[in-house]
Motif scaffolding. Sequence first.
Motif, mmCIF file in Angstrom:
data_model
loop_
_atom_site.group_PDB
_atom_site.id
_atom_site.type_symbol
_atom_site.label_atom_id
_atom_site.label_comp_id
_atom_site.label_asym_id
_atom_site.label_seq_id
_atom_site.Cartn_x
_atom_site.Cartn_y
_atom_site.Cartn_z
ATOM 1 N N THR A 22 -5.585 -5.818 -10.588
ATOM 2 C CA THR A 22 -6.517 -5.033 -9.793
ATOM 3 C C THR A 22 -5.767 -4.043 -8.913
ATOM 4 O OG1 THR A 22 -8.032 -6.892 -9.740
ATOM 5 C CG2 THR A 22 -8.384 -5.175 -8.107
ATOM 6 N N HIS A 72 -19.011 -17.968 -6.908
ATOM 7 C CA HIS A 72 -17.731 -18.244 -6.270
ATOM 8 C C HIS A 72 -17.642 -19.736 -5.972
ATOM 9 C CE1 HIS A 72 -20.397 -18.007 -2.758
ATOM 10 N NE2 HIS A 72 -19.510 -18.763 -2.138
ATOM 11 N N HIS A 90 -17.482 -7.705 -4.628
ATOM 12 C CA HIS A 90 -17.712 -6.285 -4.898
ATOM 13 C C HIS A 90 -19.137 -6.042 -5.378
ATOM 14 C CE1 HIS A 90 -13.733 -4.429 -4.436
ATOM 15 N NE2 HIS A 90 -13.243 -5.580 -4.832
ATOM 16 N N ASP A 145 -15.186 -9.418 -9.605
ATOM 17 C CA ASP A 145 -15.153 -9.981 -8.258
ATOM 18 C C ASP A 145 -16.564 -9.978 -7.690
ATOM 19 O OD1 ASP A 145 -14.866 -10.482 -5.517
ATOM 20 O OD2 ASP A 145 -12.911 -9.518 -5.433
ATOM 21 N N ASN A 198 -16.820 -12.926 -13.982
ATOM 22 C CA ASN A 198 -16.416 -13.615 -12.759
ATOM 23 C C ASN A 198 -17.370 -13.389 -11.595
ATOM 24 O OD1 ASN A 198 -14.219 -14.708 -13.986
ATOM 25 N ND2 ASN A 198 -12.734 -14.000 -12.480
ATOM 26 N N GLY A 199 -18.179 -12.318 -11.646
ATOM 27 C CA GLY A 199 -19.108 -12.061 -10.558
ATOM 28 C C GLY A 199 -20.304 -12.982 -10.532
#
Length: 288
Positions: free
Chosen positions: A72, A143, A110, A107, A139-140
């Motif tokens: 990144t 979490h 974001h 992410d 991945n978003g």
Amino acid sequence: MAIIKRDAPNGWLAGYLRPEQAVRLQGMPELLPAAGTRHTGGTSNTRYHGGYESNTINRRILYCRKGKAIQTIITGSSYPEGESRAAIRPFLIEIANEFVLLDTGLDGAHILSLLQEQNVQPEQVTKILLSHLHKDHSNGLGHFEGADFIPHFPNATIYLQRRELDYANSKLPNPSYLPEVLEALVTLPQIQWLNEDAGQLTPEISFQVTGGHTPFHQVFWIRGQDQTVFYGGDNLPKEGYLDPHVAYKNDDDGKKAMEWRIKWEEEGRAEHWQCLLYHDMRKPFITL
């Protein structure tokens, strides 16, 4: 991310916001000597080697090895010669009173921030369409808080190929996936496992398993009135993938992905598809 809104009198309207983030693709100087394939309209395919220049096309064709590192970076920062950057751009489709998310980025922080900029709450997202499970596309979803996986979109039905998850688990350890995210996926009650090769999710949304970038990569069409929005995921991530048609070595089956692009370009030009481009640094979409 880009927002696509449906306007009843005028069909689909698209507005560019900005990529979620940019990534640095390392390993570009290490070119493969193996020949690629270029489609030349109605004639037979032409063989050539990476790095050639053509009098008619005037561009360099570069290949990058499988397993290239992804790091990144901040958009606009400098990067060494020979490396390339790619956007990560999930799309949000507004259909009537629904918000549909196409892939979820690398992410979660974001993507949640970008939704907030548009006054869209995570709870308002009703559907998530996943093309495949590479971490820059999935991945978003959520979490971790300790050992617990917290979904970012608790009210969204997540449409995913079961065979894609099985394939991803079979490739571990692999830097393209986060094993803890793959493990958490099976615990999410809102996942709608897809086992068919094609189908209709709603009257507006259809899908097809194409393979190519991964063996069970799927693509989506969103049709409304007289306009079609097409999302090809990583089988059509950039405008440059259409000119010329190339079998890329970083795909699981580059030839199959190329053959799909040839078909989509022909159909898309006939029907004037709006193609969403997940990794293109300059354009979020093109109209064929």
